[in-house]
Design a protein around this motif. Sequence first.
Motif, PDB file in Angstrom:
ATOM      1  N   ASN A  66      71.582 -56.604  40.589  1.00 29.25           N
ATOM      2  CA  ASN A  66      71.939 -57.902  39.995  1.00 29.25           C
ATOM      3  C   ASN A  66      73.436 -58.202  40.060  1.00 29.25           C
ATOM      4  N   ALA A  67      74.214 -57.407  40.812  1.00 29.61           N
ATOM      5  CA  ALA A  67      75.656 -57.615  40.917  1.00 29.61           C
ATOM      6  C   ALA A  67      75.966 -58.793  41.839  1.00 29.61           C
ATOM      7  N   PHE A  68      77.092 -59.442  41.574  1.00 24.88           N
ATOM      8  CA  PHE A  68      77.552 -60.507  42.451  1.00 24.88           C
ATOM      9  C   PHE A  68      78.062 -59.879  43.739  1.00 24.88           C
ATOM     10  N   ARG A  69      77.960 -60.623  44.837  1.00 19.62           N
ATOM     11  CA  ARG A  69      78.406 -60.119  46.126  1.00 19.62           C
ATOM     12  C   ARG A  69      79.375 -61.108  46.768  1.00 19.62           C
ATOM     13  N   THR A  70      80.343 -60.572  47.501  1.00 14.76           N
ATOM     14  CA  THR A  70      81.270 -61.434  48.234  1.00 14.76           C
ATOM     15  C   THR A  70      80.572 -61.935  49.484  1.00 14.76           C
ATOM     16  N   ILE A  71      81.170 -62.922  50.130  1.00 12.30           N
ATOM     17  CA  ILE A  71      80.576 -63.462  51.350  1.00 12.30           C
ATOM     18  C   ILE A  71      80.507 -62.381  52.438  1.00 12.30           C
ATOM     19  N   GLY A  72      81.499 -61.497  52.471  1.00  7.88           N
ATOM     20  CA  GLY A  72      81.483 -60.403  53.442  1.00  7.88           C
ATOM     21  C   GLY A  72      80.325 -59.445  53.204  1.00  7.88           C
ATOM     22  N   GLU A  73      80.067 -59.158  51.948  1.00  8.58           N
ATOM     23  CA  GLU A  73      78.947 -58.263  51.616  1.00  8.58           C
ATOM     24  C   GLU A  73      77.607 -58.915  51.953  1.00  8.58           C
ATOM     25  N   VAL A  74      77.481 -60.217  51.674  1.00  6.78           N
ATOM     26  CA  VAL A  74      76.237 -60.913  51.993  1.00  6.78           C
ATOM     27  C   VAL A  74      76.051 -60.964  53.505  1.00  6.78           C
ATOM     28  N   ALA A  75      77.131 -61.233  54.232  1.00  7.16           N
ATOM     29  CA  ALA A  75      77.053 -61.274  55.689  1.00  7.16           C
ATOM     30  C   ALA A  75      76.608 -59.920  56.237  1.00  7.16           C
ATOM     31  N   TYR A 109      81.465 -65.815  45.380  1.00  6.77           N
ATOM     32  CA  TYR A 109      80.667 -64.741  44.790  1.00  6.77           C
ATOM     33  C   TYR A 109      79.221 -65.212  44.719  1.00  6.77           C
ATOM     34  N   TYR A 110      78.377 -64.523  45.453  1.00  6.30           N
ATOM     35  CA  TYR A 110      76.961 -64.869  45.534  1.00  6.30           C
ATOM     36  C   TYR A 110      76.182 -64.131  44.456  1.00  6.30           C
ATOM     37  N   ARG A 111      75.410 -64.891  43.680  1.00  7.30           N
ATOM     38  CA  ARG A 111      74.504 -64.319  42.691  1.00  7.30           C
ATOM     39  C   ARG A 111      73.267 -63.803  43.426  1.00  7.30           C
ATOM     40  N   PRO A 112      72.471 -62.957  42.787  1.00  3.60           N
ATOM     41  CA  PRO A 112      71.252 -62.457  43.444  1.00  3.60           C
ATOM     42  C   PRO A 112      70.340 -63.592  43.922  1.00  3.60           C
ATOM     43  N   GLU A 113      70.248 -64.680  43.145  1.00  5.56           N
ATOM     44  CA  GLU A 113      69.389 -65.800  43.569  1.00  5.56           C
ATOM     45  C   GLU A 113      69.974 -66.525  44.777  1.00  5.56           C
ATOM     46  N   ASP A 114      71.318 -66.520  44.928  1.00  8.41           N
ATOM     47  CA  ASP A 114      71.950 -67.103  46.114  1.00  8.41           C
ATOM     48  C   ASP A 114      71.608 -66.273  47.356  1.00  8.41           C
ATOM     49  N   VAL A 115      71.666 -64.947  47.203  1.00 12.20           N
ATOM     50  CA  VAL A 115      71.341 -64.064  48.322  1.00 12.20           C
ATOM     51  C   VAL A 115      69.882 -64.247  48.721  1.00 12.20           C
ATOM     52  N   ALA A 116      68.996 -64.376  47.736  1.00 12.61           N
ATOM     53  CA  ALA A 116      67.574 -64.602  48.035  1.00 12.61           C
ATOM     54  C   ALA A 116      67.391 -65.920  48.776  1.00 12.61           C
ATOM     55  N   LEU A 117      68.142 -66.955  48.386  1.00 12.00           N
ATOM     56  CA  LEU A 117      68.046 -68.244  49.066  1.00 12.00           C
ATOM     57  C   LEU A 117      68.581 -68.144  50.493  1.00 12.00           C
TER      58      LEU A 117
END
Length: 121
Positions: free
Chosen positions: A9-18, A49-57
């Motif tokens: 449930n941690a926030f992620r940076t754009i680099g981590e999401v990428a 900072y991407y929330r878990p729901e942003d990453v899921a989207l």
Amino acid sequence: MTGRAKAENAFRTIGEVAEETGLPQHRLRYWEQRFPELRPLTRAGQRRYYRPEDVALVRRIDDLLSRQGYTIRGVQQLLASEAGSRRGKPPTPETPAPEVARGPLQILRDHLAAALDHDAR
């Protein structure tokens, strides 16, 4: 990811999401412009900072575009119709229900319209 793995449930940076999704950062920034539902938190210096729901989207948008054959416009309509149904509104003719099948000519038309729209910018 390098170092320790983050909590689910941690926030992620754009680099981590990428890195996690295998998508380039510029595509994530582009999708933020095209999909109003995708709104990561921004802090000083425009750091995202991407929330878990942003990453899921992000994963869902990627699946719809790259595996299911949707166009940008098709995904926009799908997400808008889902948002409308969550608010109790039926989809309008401009945002058809997702179960409406699109023919190959409609898909081609959407691809060409998106390309023209992109070239116009």
